[in-house]
Design a protein around this motif. Structure first.
Motif, PDB file in Angstrom:
ATOM      1  N   ASP A  37       3.347  -5.389   4.939  1.00 13.04           N
ATOM      2  CA  ASP A  37       2.481  -5.813   3.845  1.00 13.04           C
ATOM      3  C   ASP A  37       2.481  -4.736   2.772  1.00 13.04           C
ATOM      4  N   THR A  38       2.716  -5.148   1.552  1.00 11.29           N
ATOM      5  CA  THR A  38       2.880  -4.218   0.439  1.00 11.29           C
ATOM      6  C   THR A  38       1.691  -3.293   0.243  1.00 11.29           C
ATOM      7  N   PHE A  39       0.512  -3.835   0.220  1.00 11.88           N
ATOM      8  CA  PHE A  39      -0.638  -3.018  -0.154  1.00 11.88           C
ATOM      9  C   PHE A  39      -1.326  -2.360   1.035  1.00 11.88           C
ATOM     10  N   LEU A  40      -1.555  -3.087   2.104  1.00 15.79           N
ATOM     11  CA  LEU A  40      -2.331  -2.537   3.209  1.00 15.79           C
ATOM     12  C   LEU A  40      -1.497  -1.701   4.164  1.00 15.79           C
ATOM     13  N   GLU A  41      -0.475  -2.300   4.734  1.00 14.78           N
ATOM     14  CA  GLU A  41       0.293  -1.580   5.741  1.00 14.78           C
ATOM     15  C   GLU A  41       1.075  -0.406   5.153  1.00 14.78           C
ATOM     16  N   ALA A  42       1.775  -0.635   4.057  1.00 12.66           N
ATOM     17  CA  ALA A  42       2.577   0.439   3.465  1.00 12.66           C
ATOM     18  C   ALA A  42       1.693   1.599   3.042  1.00 12.66           C
ATOM     19  N   LYS A  43       0.564   1.302   2.449  1.00 18.55           N
ATOM     20  CA  LYS A  43      -0.355   2.368   2.023  1.00 18.55           C
ATOM     21  C   LYS A  43      -0.934   3.089   3.236  1.00 18.55           C
ATOM     22  N   GLY A  44      -1.248   2.330   4.286  1.00 22.25           N
ATOM     23  CA  GLY A  44      -1.767   2.944   5.509  1.00 22.25           C
ATOM     24  C   GLY A  44      -0.752   3.870   6.149  1.00 22.25           C
ATOM     25  N   ILE A  45       0.490   3.424   6.191  1.00 20.20           N
ATOM     26  CA  ILE A  45       1.562   4.259   6.744  1.00 20.20           C
ATOM     27  C   ILE A  45       1.710   5.531   5.921  1.00 20.20           C
ATOM     28  N   LEU A  46       1.677   5.388   4.614  1.00 18.66           N
ATOM     29  CA  LEU A  46       1.807   6.537   3.715  1.00 18.66           C
ATOM     30  C   LEU A  46       0.650   7.511   3.891  1.00 18.66           C
ATOM     31  N   ASN A  47      -0.535   7.003   4.138  1.00 17.87           N
ATOM     32  CA  ASN A  47      -1.713   7.863   4.249  1.00 17.87           C
ATOM     33  C   ASN A  47      -1.871   8.504   5.618  1.00 17.87           C
ATOM     34  N   THR A  48      -1.430   7.848   6.691  1.00 21.04           N
ATOM     35  CA  THR A  48      -1.682   8.381   8.029  1.00 21.04           C
ATOM     36  C   THR A  48      -0.527   9.180   8.623  1.00 21.04           C
ATOM     37  N   THR A  49       0.694   8.819   8.308  1.00 14.35           N
ATOM     38  CA  THR A  49       1.844   9.462   8.953  1.00 14.35           C
ATOM     39  C   THR A  49       1.959  10.960   8.664  1.00 14.35           C
ATOM     40  N   PRO A  50       1.782  11.423   7.430  1.00 14.25           N
ATOM     41  CA  PRO A  50       1.881  12.876   7.213  1.00 14.25           C
ATOM     42  C   PRO A  50       0.891  13.684   8.060  1.00 14.25           C
ATOM     43  N   GLY A  51      -0.316  13.182   8.209  1.00 14.42           N
ATOM     44  CA  GLY A  51      -1.310  13.876   9.041  1.00 14.42           C
ATOM     45  C   GLY A  51      -0.902  13.920  10.496  1.00 14.42           C
ATOM     46  N   LYS A  52      -0.334  12.815  10.989  1.00 11.48           N
ATOM     47  CA  LYS A  52       0.152  12.787  12.365  1.00 11.48           C
ATOM     48  C   LYS A  52       1.273  13.799  12.558  1.00 11.48           C
ATOM     49  N   CYS A  53       2.133  13.925  11.559  1.00  8.40           N
ATOM     50  CA  CYS A  53       3.240  14.880  11.645  1.00  8.40           C
ATOM     51  C   CYS A  53       2.732  16.318  11.650  1.00  8.40           C
ATOM     52  N   ILE A  54       1.718  16.581  10.851  1.00  7.30           N
ATOM     53  CA  ILE A  54       1.132  17.925  10.822  1.00  7.30           C
ATOM     54  C   ILE A  54       0.504  18.245  12.170  1.00  7.30           C
ATOM     55  N   ASN A  55      -0.263  17.300  12.721  1.00 10.06           N
ATOM     56  CA  ASN A  55      -0.942  17.520  14.005  1.00 10.06           C
ATOM     57  C   ASN A  55       0.038  17.788  15.135  1.00 10.06           C
ATOM     58  N   ARG A  56       1.218  17.209  15.054  1.00  9.62           N
ATOM     59  CA  ARG A  56       2.218  17.372  16.116  1.00  9.62           C
ATOM     60  C   ARG A  56       3.254  18.447  15.792  1.00  9.62           C
ATOM     61  N   ASN A  57       3.076  19.127  14.656  1.00  9.29           N
ATOM     62  CA  ASN A  57       4.005  20.175  14.241  1.00  9.29           C
ATOM     63  C   ASN A  57       5.445  19.655  14.208  1.00  9.29           C
TER      64      ASN A  57
END
Length: 89
Positions: A37-57
């Motif tokens: 989904d253009t607005f909800l899923e893509a934006k959610g992925i963009l907002n949450t994935t970097p934080g997950k990557c930081i938390n897992r180094n």
């Protein structure tokens, strides 16, 4: 109480929609499936994935698009933004 449950359920949906799965030490894969989904899923992925990557180094993030059925230009741009964000960390 209902609002808290809805927020908790939305967080779970967001987590399941864009799981960051470890392969080895600091290498993970982000498998994306179906029509994003253009607005909800893509934006959610963009907002949450970097934080997950930081938390897992994370040193390497592989984005698996092989099961994506439709990828429009807006979603492609969001994925490009995700790549830029994770590179700068």
């Amino acid at each position: 109480m209902t609002k808290e449950r809805l927020l908790a359920q939305q967080e779970l949906i967001n987590e399941l929609g864009a799981p960051v799965i470890p392969i080895v030490d600091a290498i993970v894969v982000l498998p994306l499936i179906g029509e994003i989904d253009t607005f909800l899923e893509a934006k959610g992925i963009l907002n949450t994935t970097p934080g997950k990557c930081i938390n897992r180094n994370v040193s390497h993030l592989f984005i698996d698009l092989s099961a994506v059925t439709l990828l429009d230009t807006i979603v492609a741009h969001q994925i490009y933004q995700l790549i830029k964000r994770t590179r700068s960390q």
